[in-house]
Design a protein around this motif. Sequence first.
Motif, mmCIF file in Angstrom:
data_model
loop_
_atom_site.group_PDB
_atom_site.id
_atom_site.type_symbol
_atom_site.label_atom_id
_atom_site.label_comp_id
_atom_site.label_asym_id
_atom_site.label_seq_id
_atom_site.Cartn_x
_atom_site.Cartn_y
_atom_site.Cartn_z
ATOM 1 N N PHE A 179 -4.399 12.412 -11.284
ATOM 2 C CA PHE A 179 -5.162 12.459 -12.540
ATOM 3 C C PHE A 179 -5.699 13.876 -12.712
ATOM 4 N N HIS A 180 -5.475 14.493 -13.887
ATOM 5 C CA HIS A 180 -5.971 15.866 -14.097
ATOM 6 C C HIS A 180 -5.807 16.256 -15.550
ATOM 7 N N SER A 181 -6.323 17.435 -15.908
ATOM 8 C CA SER A 181 -6.128 17.991 -17.245
ATOM 9 C C SER A 181 -5.268 19.246 -17.150
ATOM 10 N N LEU A 182 -4.748 19.669 -18.305
ATOM 11 C CA LEU A 182 -3.904 20.864 -18.349
ATOM 12 C C LEU A 182 -4.702 22.136 -18.636
ATOM 13 N N SER A 183 -5.967 22.001 -19.010
ATOM 14 C CA SER A 183 -6.679 23.182 -19.505
ATOM 15 C C SER A 183 -7.706 23.746 -18.542
ATOM 16 N N GLY A 184 -8.255 22.955 -17.634
ATOM 17 C CA GLY A 184 -9.307 23.437 -16.746
ATOM 18 C C GLY A 184 -8.770 24.268 -15.597
ATOM 19 N N GLY A 185 -9.628 25.097 -15.029
ATOM 20 C CA GLY A 185 -9.213 25.918 -13.894
ATOM 21 C C GLY A 185 -8.850 25.079 -12.682
ATOM 22 N N THR A 186 -9.696 24.101 -12.356
ATOM 23 C CA THR A 186 -9.409 23.225 -11.218
ATOM 24 C C THR A 186 -8.331 22.210 -11.577
ATOM 25 N N GLY A 187 -8.492 21.551 -12.723
ATOM 26 C CA GLY A 187 -7.539 20.517 -13.121
ATOM 27 C C GLY A 187 -6.131 21.039 -13.301
ATOM 28 N N ALA A 188 -5.985 22.266 -13.817
ATOM 29 C CA ALA A 188 -4.652 22.841 -14.028
ATOM 30 C C ALA A 188 -4.190 23.635 -12.812
ATOM 31 N N GLY A 189 -5.057 24.526 -12.309
ATOM 32 C CA GLY A 189 -4.647 25.428 -11.234
ATOM 33 C C GLY A 189 -4.542 24.773 -9.879
ATOM 34 N N CYS A 239 -12.071 16.394 -15.675
ATOM 35 C CA CYS A 239 -11.353 15.400 -16.467
ATOM 36 C C CYS A 239 -10.687 14.362 -15.562
ATOM 37 N N GLY A 240 -10.004 14.813 -14.517
ATOM 38 C CA GLY A 240 -9.323 13.899 -13.614
ATOM 39 C C GLY A 240 -10.269 12.910 -12.963
ATOM 40 N N ASN A 241 -11.460 13.367 -12.596
ATOM 41 C CA ASN A 241 -12.425 12.482 -11.949
ATOM 42 C C ASN A 241 -13.103 11.548 -12.948
ATOM 43 N N MET A 286 0.848 -1.197 0.000
ATOM 44 C CA MET A 286 0.000 0.000 0.000
ATOM 45 C C MET A 286 0.875 1.237 0.000
ATOM 46 N N SER A 287 1.390 1.614 -1.160
ATOM 47 C CA SER A 287 2.381 2.684 -1.182
ATOM 48 C C SER A 287 1.885 3.987 -1.769
ATOM 49 N N ALA A 288 0.772 3.972 -2.523
ATOM 50 C CA ALA A 288 0.366 5.153 -3.280
ATOM 51 C C ALA A 288 -0.961 5.706 -2.791
ATOM 52 N N VAL A 289 -1.104 7.020 -2.937
ATOM 53 C CA VAL A 289 -2.390 7.696 -2.798
ATOM 54 C C VAL A 289 -2.779 8.166 -4.194
ATOM 55 N N TRP A 290 -4.014 7.924 -4.592
ATOM 56 C CA TRP A 290 -4.510 8.258 -5.931
ATOM 57 C C TRP A 290 -5.366 9.512 -5.824
ATOM 58 N N LEU A 291 -4.910 10.584 -6.436
ATOM 59 C CA LEU A 291 -5.556 11.892 -6.310
ATOM 60 C C LEU A 291 -6.105 12.310 -7.669
ATOM 61 N N GLN A 292 -7.417 12.507 -7.762
ATOM 62 C CA GLN A 292 -8.033 12.936 -9.022
ATOM 63 C C GLN A 292 -8.654 14.307 -8.826
ATOM 64 N N VAL A 293 -8.287 15.241 -9.721
ATOM 65 C CA VAL A 293 -8.630 16.651 -9.541
ATOM 66 C C VAL A 293 -9.327 17.179 -10.792
ATOM 67 N N GLY A 294 -10.457 17.859 -10.605
ATOM 68 C CA GLY A 294 -11.177 18.466 -11.719
ATOM 69 C C GLY A 294 -12.067 17.478 -12.448
#
Length: 420
Positions: free
Chosen positions: A122-132, A11-13, A1-9
Motif C-alpha cells: 500500500f503506498h502513494s505515487l507522490s510522497g517521498g516515502t510512499g514513492a521513493g 497514504c499507505g498507512n 498464510m501466503s502474503a505479507v502486507w506492507l504499508q509505506v508512507g
Amino acid sequence: MSAVWLQVGQCGNQIGQEWWQVVTRARSGDADMYPFCSLDGKLNAICVDSEPKVVKKLPKQVKRGSFRECNLIMGKQGRGNNWAYGYHGIRSEGEQSLFHRTMESLRKEAERRDCYSGTVLFHSLSGGTGAGLSSRLCEAIRDEYPLGHILAVSVAPHQAGESPLQHYNSLLCLSWLQRYTDGILLFCNDEVLKRAASLQGKDPPEGGQQVSLSTMNTYIVSCLAGLLYPLKIFTTQSGISLGMEPWELLRATCPVPALKFLHTAQASTRGTVFWDSLASSVTQSIPRESLHGRPQPRSSALLAVARGPQEDSFLVGRTSVLRKLKKAYCCVPWNPFPANYWTDPVSLLPLGHNSHALTICANHSCSADLLRRVEQQARLMYESKAFLHWYWRHGCEEGDFEQGFETLLSAVESYGRLGD
C-alpha cells in the motif's frame, strides 16, 4: 498464510488502517483471519513511515494487540515529498536503517508463513516515502524473493497538484513499479473523489470539497475488500482460506507481463439485487474515449467479483452480465477468455445486512492516459531543469529519469497495441 502486507508512507498507512479495521471487524471465525495473521494472532502487516505520527496511531485505531510491535517502523524525519530522498535515505547511519529494518521485518514475516507467495504493498505515487522508499523496497523484494509476487495498491495524486514534485515522483515510482511488480491496482484521486461523492449523493466539483479523505480511503478499501477478502472458492475442505486471492487476481487480469496497470470500480446495493443494474452502474466510470484522439480504450482481461447473500442469482444471469461487461470494457478479440468471475456470500460493505457488491478489476488501456500525462508533465519540467537540484542532492542521476521516461513510454506503446 501466503502474503505479507506492507504499508509505506502516510497514504499507505492510512489506507492500511482502514483495511485492517474492515478485516478485524469482519472476523466471524479463525478461518477468516488465517490469511492475515500468524499463528500467534498477530497481523502479517509491516507499517513503515519516515515520520512517527501516522504509524503511532495504528495500534489505537485497529483492534488492540493486532500489530507486532517490531513491525511498526518509524523514522524521525520526513522525506520532503522527494523520491530521491525516500529512495536513498538520509546519509546518517541511524536513519539509513529505515530500509534495512523494513527488509529484516519482511524476512521474518516471510519465514512465519506456511508458504510465502508474495507481498501486497500500500503506498502513494507522490510522497517521498510512499514513492521513493516503496520503489527501493520493491526492487529489493524482487531481488531477495524472485519467486514471490508483488501486488501494489498505488494511489495517484490529483491532476490539479498536491506537490510541485509530484510529476517527478510519479514518473520514477511508476517506472520502478513497471519493472519490479507483477500488478498495480491503480487508484487515481480524481476518480476516487467522483465515485465517493456519487455514493454520498454529491456532485463534484461543487460538492467535491465536502468529501473527506477518510471517505475516499473507505471507497478504496471497499474495492480491495471486494477483490482480496477470502472467498469460499479458494478455501480448503476444512474451510481454511490459504489467502490466494491476490495471486489469483494477478493470474486472471494480467495475461501479458508488460501490461500491469489495473482499473478497479465498484457498485453496491442493499436488499434485492439486480446484477445487470449493478454492472451498468460500474461501467459508467469507464472512459469512453482516450485522450488526444488515441485509439478507443480496450481491456486485455477483466475480473468480476459478486458478493452478497444472493450470489446464486449472479450465477443464473452471469452470461448476460459478463456480455455487458466485455462490451463496455472493449475486451480484445485475441483473448479467448477475457472475462472471469468470482462469487461469495460475504460482503464487507458498511450497508448492513443483505448488502451486495459488484467489483470489477480490468487491465484497461485507460491507464495509458495517466502514464502519458505523467511522462509529458515530468519531461516539461525536466527539460527546463526545474527542481532537479533537489534530486541530484540526494543521489539521483540523469539515468534514473531517462530510464523512467523510456519505461513509461514503452508501457504506453504496449497498451496502444492492445487492439492489434
